[in-house]
Design a protein around this motif. Structure first.
Motif, PDB file in Angstrom:
ATOM      1  N   GLU A 154      62.325  59.259  27.147  1.00 40.27           N
ATOM      2  CA  GLU A 154      62.916  58.359  27.780  1.00 40.27           C
ATOM      3  C   GLU A 154      64.341  58.229  28.889  1.00 40.27           C
ATOM      4  OE1 GLU A 154      61.772  55.047  27.360  1.00 40.27           O
ATOM      5  OE2 GLU A 154      59.971  55.896  26.850  1.00 40.27           O
ATOM      6  N   GLU A 155      64.459  56.866  29.313  1.00 44.81           N
ATOM      7  CA  GLU A 155      65.426  56.851  30.097  1.00 44.81           C
ATOM      8  C   GLU A 155      66.247  55.839  30.537  1.00 44.81           C
ATOM      9  OE1 GLU A 155      63.464  57.345  34.228  1.00 44.81           O
ATOM     10  OE2 GLU A 155      63.234  59.177  34.718  1.00 44.81           O
ATOM     11  N   TYR A 156      67.573  56.283  30.391  1.00 44.49           N
ATOM     12  CA  TYR A 156      68.765  54.518  30.122  1.00 44.49           C
ATOM     13  C   TYR A 156      68.491  54.878  31.604  1.00 44.49           C
ATOM     14  CZ  TYR A 156      71.115  57.659  26.574  1.00 44.49           C
ATOM     15  OH  TYR A 156      71.053  58.282  25.248  1.00 44.49           O
ATOM     16  N   VAL A 157      68.621  52.779  31.790  1.00 41.60           N
ATOM     17  CA  VAL A 157      68.987  52.488  32.985  1.00 41.60           C
ATOM     18  C   VAL A 157      71.056  51.484  33.637  1.00 41.60           C
ATOM     19  CG1 VAL A 157      68.881  50.810  35.077  1.00 41.60           C
ATOM     20  CG2 VAL A 157      66.373  51.360  33.286  1.00 41.60           C
ATOM     21  N   ILE A 158      71.621  52.522  34.118  1.00 41.13           N
ATOM     22  CA  ILE A 158      72.758  52.517  33.689  1.00 41.13           C
ATOM     23  C   ILE A 158      72.985  51.949  35.527  1.00 41.13           C
ATOM     24  CG2 ILE A 158      75.169  52.851  33.709  1.00 41.13           C
ATOM     25  CD1 ILE A 158      72.940  53.674  31.546  1.00 41.13           C
ATOM     26  N   GLY A 159      73.480  50.820  35.902  1.00 39.42           N
ATOM     27  CA  GLY A 159      73.944  49.908  36.642  1.00 39.42           C
ATOM     28  C   GLY A 159      72.277  50.414  37.596  1.00 39.42           C
ATOM     29  N   GLY A 160      71.122  50.323  37.750  1.00 38.06           N
ATOM     30  CA  GLY A 160      70.281  50.217  38.044  1.00 38.06           C
ATOM     31  C   GLY A 160      69.280  51.780  38.152  1.00 38.06           C
ATOM     32  N   ARG A 161      70.282  52.327  37.765  1.00 40.98           N
ATOM     33  CA  ARG A 161      69.723  53.685  37.698  1.00 40.98           C
ATOM     34  C   ARG A 161      69.775  54.858  36.862  1.00 40.98           C
ATOM     35  NH1 ARG A 161      73.525  59.104  37.824  1.00 40.98           N
ATOM     36  NH2 ARG A 161      75.077  57.838  37.308  1.00 40.98           N
ATOM     37  N   PRO A 162      68.214  55.384  36.703  1.00 42.92           N
ATOM     38  CA  PRO A 162      67.648  55.990  35.475  1.00 42.92           C
ATOM     39  C   PRO A 162      68.389  57.145  35.414  1.00 42.92           C
ATOM     40  CG  PRO A 162      66.294  56.371  37.791  1.00 42.92           C
ATOM     41  CD  PRO A 162      67.340  55.473  38.265  1.00 42.92           C
ATOM     42  N   ILE A 163      68.713  57.395  34.283  1.00 41.40           N
ATOM     43  CA  ILE A 163      69.815  58.284  33.047  1.00 41.40           C
ATOM     44  C   ILE A 163      68.613  59.262  32.504  1.00 41.40           C
ATOM     45  CG2 ILE A 163      71.652  59.492  32.391  1.00 41.40           C
ATOM     46  CD1 ILE A 163      73.309  57.386  34.603  1.00 41.40           C
ATOM     47  N   ALA A 164      68.114  60.192  32.317  1.00 39.63           N
ATOM     48  CA  ALA A 164      67.570  60.876  31.143  1.00 39.63           C
ATOM     49  C   ALA A 164      68.261  60.672  30.069  1.00 39.63           C
ATOM     50  CB  ALA A 164      66.746  61.927  31.591  1.00 39.63           C
TER      51      ALA A 164
END
Length: 430
Positions: free
Chosen positions: A406-416
Motif C-alpha cells: 500500500e501507499e501513503y499519500v503525503i501532500g499528494g505524493r504517494p510513498i510506499a
C-alpha cells in the motif's frame, strides 16, 4: 548507564540524548474509567481475537549472532560456547539461551540477514523503518505504523510504548509524516510517565474544572490555528489524562512476588513483565530495549551476563503470551542494529557486523519453529536466502495483516509503506 565496553560512537551519544527528549505533554487530573485485575486470561483471549499487537525486544548495541541464534562451535570463529538443542528437533541455539531454547517451537530464526551496515544509528534506522536514511525523506518507525493502523481510534493507552533503561518522554520524530501523535511514549526504567500523579493538594473537582477550562482554550486555539502539531498537543493532553486513570497499570508489583520472581527482579525482568501487562491491556506496540551488547572487548564475558539476564524473562514472556492465547495475535521480533564480527579481535571482542547475522520472530502470522536462510560454515557470509531490513519490514507488516504494498499519500505524493525494492519473506509466513 555508561558501559565501558561500548564503542563510544557519536550514534551512541545521540541515542542517549534522544531518550531524554520531549516530556509527555501535560499531566495531572483524573478521569473516570475502570481498571480491572491484570492476570485475566479470559479478557486476554477476548482481546486476542480482536486486535493485532507487536512486541519488539531490541538488543541495543548489536547482539552476537554466534553467541545467540547462529552458533558455530568448533570453528575458527565460534568462540567458547556450545550449541544446544531446542524444543524444535534439528534447531540448535547457543547454550547461553537455555530457557529460550524451550520456547523455540513458538519462534523462528532468520539467519541470513545482510543489511550491509556497520554504523549503530544507520543500522538501527534500517531495522526500525526497513529503509536506509534519506536526508529529504524520513520514514516512520514500525511502532508508529502499528500505532496508526492497528490501534483503535479511541484507545485509552498510547499505541506505541517504549520501555528502556533510561529516559522518559515522547519521541515524535519516529512517526515522521504520520504525525506526532503516533510517536513513542518512552517509559524510562519502566516507570510511569512523569507528572501523571494528581497532587494531593488538588481535589478531584478542582482538577476536572481546570481540565475543562484547558479543553475549551485548546478548542478555541485549534479552531484558529489547526495543524498536525496543535492536534497532537491536544491529543497528548487527553491521552495523559487516560494514562493517569490507569497509572496502576505501570506498577508491576501488583503482579505479586511469585510473578516478579518468575520474570526476575532485575530491570529487564521487570520490563518484560510490564510489557505483558501493557499488551494485555490493549497497547498495540511495545518495545523493550535491553542494553548493552556493543562488546568490542570481552565479548564472551559480557554475553554471559547480558544473555543471562535476557534469557529467562524473554522465555517467560513468550510462554505467558502463548498460554494466555495472545500469541496468535501478537507478533514478536527480537532484533538489534546489526550482529558482531565472526573474527575475534585482540581484546577478545567482536566488532560491528551487518553482513551476516540473525533476527528472531514469532507469534502472529509467523510460521513457528522455522529457520530461514543460513550462513556459511564459520559465519562470515550469507550462504542461502539473503534478506535485508526491507524484507523484514515487509514481513512484519504482512504478519499483522497490513499490506506492505500500500501507499501513503503525503501532500499528494504517494510513498510506499515498505521499500518497493524488497518483498515479504513468504516462506516465513503462515
Amino acid at each position: 548507564m555508561q558501559c565501558a565496553y561500548a564503542c563510544r560512537s557519536t550514534e551512541h551519544s545521540i541515542a542517549r540524548r534522544s531518550f531524554l527528549g520531549g516530556m509527555l505533554a501535560g499531566a495531572g487530573g483524573v478521569l473516570g474509567g475502570a481498571f480491572g485485575g491484570f492476570a485475566r486470561p479470559a479478557a486476554a483471549q477476548q482481546l486476542a481475537s480482536t486486535q493485532k499487537r507487536v512486541l519488539v525486544v531490541y538488543l541495543a548495541g548489536g547482539v552476537s549472532q554466534l553467541e545467540s541464534w547462529d552458533p558455530k562451535p568448533q570453528t575458527d570463529t565460534g568462540g567458547p560456547f556450545r550449541a544446544i538443542p531446542t524444543s524444535v528437533p534439528g534447531i540448535h541455539i547457543s547454550e547461553l539461551l537455555p530457557y529460550t531454547a524451550q520456547q523455540m517451537h513458538h519462534l523462528s530464526i532468520v539467519r541470513s540477514v545482510n543489511t550491509n551496515e556497520n554504523d549503530h544509528g544507520k543500522g538501527s534506522y534500517i531495522m526500525h523503518t526497513g529503509r536506509r536514511e534519506e536526508p529529504a525523506q524520513p520514514y516512520p518507525h514500525l511502532g508508529s505504523v502499528a500505532a496508526k493502523y492497528l490501534s483503535p481510534e479511541d484507545a485509552a493507552l498510547p499505541g506505541y510504548i517504549h520501555i528502556t533503561p533510561g529516559g522518559n518522554g515522547v519521541s515524535a520524530s519516529e512517526a515522521a509524516f504520520l504525525g506526532p501523535r503516533y510517536g513513542a511514549v518512552t517509559l524510562g526504567n519502566g516507570e510511569p510517565p512523569r507528572n501523571t500523579k494528581r497532587a494531593e493538594s488538588l481535589t478531584e473537582a478542582a482538577d476536572l474544572a481546570r481540565n475543562d477550562l484547558r479543553r475549551r482554550l485548546n478548542d478555541r486555539f485549534v479552531a484558529r490555528r489547526r495543524t498536525a502539531e496543535t492536534e497532537a498537543y491536544s491529543y497528548s493532553y487527553e491521552q495523559a489524562l487516560k494514562l493517569v486513570a490507569q497509572r496502576e497499570l505501570f506498577d508491576v508489583t501488583r503482579e505479586g512476588d511469585a510473578e516478579l520472581a518468575r520474570y526476575g527482579t532485575h530491570d529487564f525482568g521487570r520490563h518484560c513483565l510490564l510489557a505483558r501487562r501493557l499488551l494485555e491491556h490493549g497497547v498495540t506496540f511495545v518495545k523493550v530495549s535491553h542494553s548493552n551488547y556493543d562488546t568490542h572487548n570481552e565479548n564472551f564475558d559480557f554475553h554471559i551476563e547480558q544473555l543471562g539476564e535476557f534469557d529467562r524473562p524473554f522465555a517467560t514472556l513468550v510462554g505467558d503470551l502463548a498460554e494466555r492465547g495472545m500469541l496468535e495475535s501478537t507478533l514478536i521480533v527480537v532484533m538489534s542494529e546489526f550482529g558482531r564480527t565472526p573474527q575475534i579481535n585482540h581484546l577478545y571482542g567482536r566488532d560491528h557486523w551487518g553482513t551476516a547475522w540473525s533476527v528472531v520472530l514469532g507469534g502472529c502470522g509467523i510460521q513457528p519453529g522455522a529457520v530461514i536462510g543460513k550462513t556459511n560454515e564459520n559465519g562470515t557470509a550469507v550462504a542461502d536466502r539473503e534478506v535485508n531490513g526491507g524484507h523484514l519490514f515487509h514481513t512484519y507488516l504482512k504478519a499483522v495483516g497490513l499490506d506492505p504494498h500500500e501507499e501513503y499519500v503525503i501532500g499528494g505524493r504517494p510513498i510506499a509503506m515498505a521499500d518497493p525494492s524488497a518483498d515479504v519473506i513468504q516462506e516465513l509466513l503462515i
